[in-house]
Design an enzyme around this catalytic site. Structure first.
Site, PDB file in Angstrom:
ATOM      1  CD  GLN A 119       0.888  15.920   4.567  1.00 58.07           C
ATOM      2  OE1 GLN A 119       0.266  14.961   4.895  1.00 58.07           O
ATOM      3  NE2 GLN A 119       1.968  16.352   4.811  1.00 58.07           N
ATOM      4  N   GLY A 120      -1.701  17.613   0.403  1.00 56.55           N
ATOM      5  CA  GLY A 120      -1.096  17.360  -0.909  1.00 56.55           C
ATOM      6  C   GLY A 120       0.309  17.343  -1.348  1.00 56.55           C
ATOM      7  CE1 TYR A 121       2.971  18.888   1.991  1.00 59.80           C
ATOM      8  CE2 TYR A 121       4.683  17.835   3.009  1.00 59.80           C
ATOM      9  CZ  TYR A 121       3.951  19.036   2.974  1.00 59.80           C
ATOM     10  OH  TYR A 121       4.294  20.074   3.789  1.00 59.80           O
ATOM     11  CB  SER A 122       2.191  11.307  -1.079  1.00 66.10           C
ATOM     12  OG  SER A 122       2.541  11.235   0.219  1.00 66.10           O
ATOM     13  CD  GLU A 237       2.574  14.323   8.519  1.00 62.97           C
ATOM     14  OE1 GLU A 237       3.365  14.815   7.733  1.00 62.97           O
ATOM     15  OE2 GLU A 237       1.979  13.029   8.339  1.00 62.97           O
TER      16      GLU A 237
HETATM   17  C1  LIG Z   1      -2.226   6.745   6.959  1.00 60.74           C
HETATM   18  C2  LIG Z   1      -1.569   7.489   6.101  1.00 60.74           C
HETATM   19  C3  LIG Z   1      -2.064   8.738   5.755  1.00 60.74           C
HETATM   20  C4  LIG Z   1      -1.321   9.800   4.831  1.00 60.74           C
HETATM   21  N1  LIG Z   1      -1.896  10.712   4.488  1.00 60.74           N
HETATM   22  C5  LIG Z   1      -1.147  11.446   3.532  1.00 60.74           C
HETATM   23  C6  LIG Z   1      -1.788  12.733   3.314  1.00 60.74           C
HETATM   24  O1  LIG Z   1      -2.805  13.053   3.964  1.00 60.74           O
HETATM   25  N2  LIG Z   1      -0.928  13.452   2.226  1.00 60.74           N
HETATM   26  C7  LIG Z   1       0.045  13.046   1.611  1.00 60.74           C
HETATM   27  O2  LIG Z   1       0.575  13.832   0.692  1.00 60.74           O
HETATM   28  N3  LIG Z   1       0.579  11.957   2.013  1.00 60.74           N
HETATM   29  C8  LIG Z   1      -0.123  11.030   2.757  1.00 60.74           C
HETATM   30  N4  LIG Z   1       0.195   9.809   3.169  1.00 60.74           N
HETATM   31  C9  LIG Z   1       1.379   9.147   2.296  1.00 60.74           C
HETATM   32  C10 LIG Z   1       2.626   8.926   3.069  1.00 60.74           C
HETATM   33  O3  LIG Z   1       3.229  10.187   3.327  1.00 60.74           O
HETATM   34  C11 LIG Z   1       3.567   8.120   2.226  1.00 60.74           C
HETATM   35  O4  LIG Z   1       2.893   6.941   2.212  1.00 60.74           O
HETATM   36  C12 LIG Z   1       4.740   7.919   2.789  1.00 60.74           C
HETATM   37  O5  LIG Z   1       5.580   9.094   2.700  1.00 60.74           O
HETATM   38  C13 LIG Z   1       5.605   6.590   2.163  1.00 60.74           C
HETATM   39  O6  LIG Z   1       5.797   6.766   0.775  1.00 60.74           O
HETATM   40  P1  LIG Z   1       5.119   5.807  -0.276  1.00 60.74           P
HETATM   41  O7  LIG Z   1       4.085   5.366   0.081  1.00 60.74           O
HETATM   42  O8  LIG Z   1       5.432   6.257  -1.618  1.00 60.74           O
HETATM   43  O9  LIG Z   1       6.317   4.532  -0.011  1.00 60.74           O
HETATM   44  P2  LIG Z   1       7.689   4.508  -0.613  1.00 60.74           P
HETATM   45  O10 LIG Z   1       8.308   5.627  -0.498  1.00 60.74           O
HETATM   46  O11 LIG Z   1       7.685   3.908  -1.937  1.00 60.74           O
HETATM   47  O12 LIG Z   1       8.350   3.346   0.369  1.00 60.74           O
HETATM   48  C14 LIG Z   1       8.201   2.080   0.181  1.00 60.74           C
HETATM   49  C15 LIG Z   1       8.958   1.319   1.383  1.00 60.74           C
HETATM   50  O13 LIG Z   1      10.408   1.828   1.122  1.00 60.74           O
HETATM   51  C16 LIG Z   1      10.916   2.002   2.276  1.00 60.74           C
HETATM   52  N5  LIG Z   1      11.974   3.135   2.020  1.00 60.74           N
HETATM   53  C17 LIG Z   1      11.561   3.995   1.008  1.00 60.74           C
HETATM   54  N6  LIG Z   1      12.791   4.835   0.790  1.00 60.74           N
HETATM   55  C18 LIG Z   1      13.604   4.670   1.877  1.00 60.74           C
HETATM   56  C19 LIG Z   1      14.980   5.102   2.696  1.00 60.74           C
HETATM   57  N7  LIG Z   1      15.590   6.251   1.940  1.00 60.74           N
HETATM   58  N8  LIG Z   1      15.452   4.407   3.368  1.00 60.74           N
HETATM   59  C20 LIG Z   1      14.837   3.123   3.906  1.00 60.74           C
HETATM   60  N9  LIG Z   1      13.560   2.758   3.680  1.00 60.74           N
HETATM   61  C21 LIG Z   1      13.181   3.331   2.552  1.00 60.74           C
HETATM   62  C22 LIG Z   1       9.914   2.510   2.984  1.00 60.74           C
HETATM   63  O14 LIG Z   1      10.222   2.778   4.575  1.00 60.74           O
HETATM   64  C23 LIG Z   1       8.727   1.780   2.772  1.00 60.74           C
HETATM   65  O15 LIG Z   1       8.844   0.493   3.639  1.00 60.74           O
HETATM   66  C24 LIG Z   1      -0.325   9.213   3.825  1.00 60.74           C
HETATM   67  C25 LIG Z   1      -0.099   7.847   4.384  1.00 60.74           C
HETATM   68  C26 LIG Z   1      -0.594   6.912   5.132  1.00 60.74           C
HETATM   69  C27 LIG Z   1      -0.255   5.481   5.602  1.00 60.74           C
END
Ligand SMILES: Cc1cc2nc3c(=O)[nH]c(=O)nc-3n(C[C@H](O)[C@H](O)[C@H](O)COP(=O)(O)OP(=O)(O)OC[C@H]3O[C@@H](n4cnc5c(N)ncnc54)[C@H](O)[C@@H]3O)c2cc1C
Length: 394
Positions: A119-122, A237
């Protein structure tokens, strides 16, 4: 409240049990597992909602029957449906939003585990605020040319293909300029760099695109409408992560271990503190199970599962964390032991530390717990939206 199954479902259970007794004997090799899966599909037990022309069993929707079957497969430790991102997230999305040729080309090999996706989202700077993603795709003749970077790509180093979000309409408002593309990973324009984790393994990756190419029609949904396609995928998901069957298996495995541990020479299971924590966990599990039954009943009646459906992922990740915490408290330093480098033998208990750290990850993947709480508060409980934040991953 009577939570027992009706006679028809108990008959189904007996039938599935008979099938498993006859056809399944524990095996590791891929061919045996594959043949068993094909038999199970032919019997109507796996991939029940997927049409036969795409490799499924094409059964009438019946969540209770599906539950009974999955209970029996779990009891016999028989391989059920291939689990994970490919089958539980991408396939439902292709079936819902894809073109007919895409269904024919991608569904069957993915169901059989022969085609693996990531999955290429983040991206750096686009996680919770996913719509800020900056990877671009531009049409060049009959191909998209993709440039940019993804991060946290689970299994990217093993995947054959990726489903990704890329900005195709740079002038459009941020949620409208995104398209949902499919891509071959094996090409010069795609570079996968594994990220080493605290557990010592490397399941995540950074993925860099430098003029990566994918055919113009490898797009799901319309151009610029990838955001709405990605929303249906995230729903899948969250269902995947919120499945109570996973909690059940984890709880049983924990109980088995706890019954073998001693504290001060006495079985841990006799300690009042351990008993209290076990009872609390079992209470959570039963709540989750009843909530699952309630939601299945609602779905059977074609009714919305309401707020409860929104809480599954949050509850499940909390539960997994609590189970792992209990085990780590009991086995202490054993949970830190690494495999013996000479014999390669694994001490066995280190999986609980991985489980604990994994449960922290699950609370982030697919929309963090904070985001889940926002969604429950706003959509489920009707509380006002927090004016300071935008929950773009919802
Ligand atoms: C085990 C695992 C597998 C993953 N696999 C994939 C994958 O296969 N493909 C992919 O694309 N991504 C993947 N991810 C990435 C995942 O989708 C992101 O880590 C997640 O969406 C959070 O984004 P971030 O890490 O940039 O954190 P941030 O968005 O920067 O968040 C940092 C902190 O701020 C808080 N926060 C941010 N915005 C808000 C808000 N609006 N309200 C309240 N709190 C907030 C969050 O809860 C968090 O605690 C994976 C992550 C993990 C941990």
């Amino acid at each position: 409240m009577d939570l027992s199954y009706s006679k028809g479902y108990e008959d189904l259970r007996a039938e599935v049990r008979g099938f498993l007794a006859e056809r399944w004997s524990p095996a590791e090799d891929r061919d045996t597992i594959r043949a068993f899966r094909l038999d199970s599909i032919a019997a109507g037990y796996l991939y029940r909602s997927i049409p036969a022309r795409y490799g499924g069993a094409e059964q009438e929707a019946d969540p209770v029957a599906a539950q009974v079957i999955s209970e029996e497969f779990a009891r016999a430790s028989a391989p059920g449906e291939v689990q994970g991102i490919s089958t539980e997230m991408l396939i439902p999305t292709i079936l819902e939003r894809g073109e007919e040729w895409q269904k024919q080309m991608f569904v069957t090999p993915t169901l059989m585990g022969d085609m693996v996706w990531c999955q290429g989202y983040s991206e750096p700077g686009a996680g919770s605020d996913l719509a800020s993603l900056r990877t671009t795709a531009e049409l060049d003749g009959d191909h998209w040319v993709i440039n940019g970077q993804k991060v946290w790509t689970t299994g990217g180093h093993l995947a054959d293909k990726m489903f990704l979000l890329a900005r195709t309409e740079p002038e459009a408002p941020k949620h409208h300029g995104i398209s949902y593309l499919l891509l071959d990973m094996d090409q010069p324009g795609v570079e996968v760099r594994p990220l080493k984790q605290i557990t010592g393994t490397a399941e995540f990756n950074e993925v860099f695109f430098t003029n990566a190419r994918t055919p113009a029609d490898w797009i799901v949904g319309e151009r610029g409408e990838g955001w709405s396609v990605s929303r249906s995928l995230l729903r899948h998901e969250r269902l995947m992560v919120g499945n109570p069957a996973r909690s059940d298996a984890l709880f049983r495995s924990m109980k088995k271990l706890v019954s073998t541990i001693t504290i001060d020479g006495r079985p841990a299971i006799e300690s009042p503190e351990v008993q209290q924590r076990l009872v609390q966990l079992e209470g959570w599990l039963e709540t989750q199970r009843c909530s699952g039954y309630y939601q299945s009943t609602k779905e059977l009646k074609g009714e919305s599962t309401g707020t409860l459906g929104l809480t599954n992922k949050l509850n499940n990740s909390n539960f997994a964390q609590r189970i792992a915490e209990l085990v780590i408290d009991l086995i202490g330093a054993d949970s830190l032991l690494a495999p013996n480098p000479e014999s390669g033998k694994r001490p066995g208990n280190e999986r609980w530390m991985n489980q604990y750290m994994g449960s922290l990850g699950i609370a982030i993947a697919g929309g963090t717990s904070n985001i889940q709480r926002n969604i429950i508060a706003e959509r489920g409980l009707g509380l006002p939206r927090d004016p300071l934040i935008s929950d773009d991953r919802s």
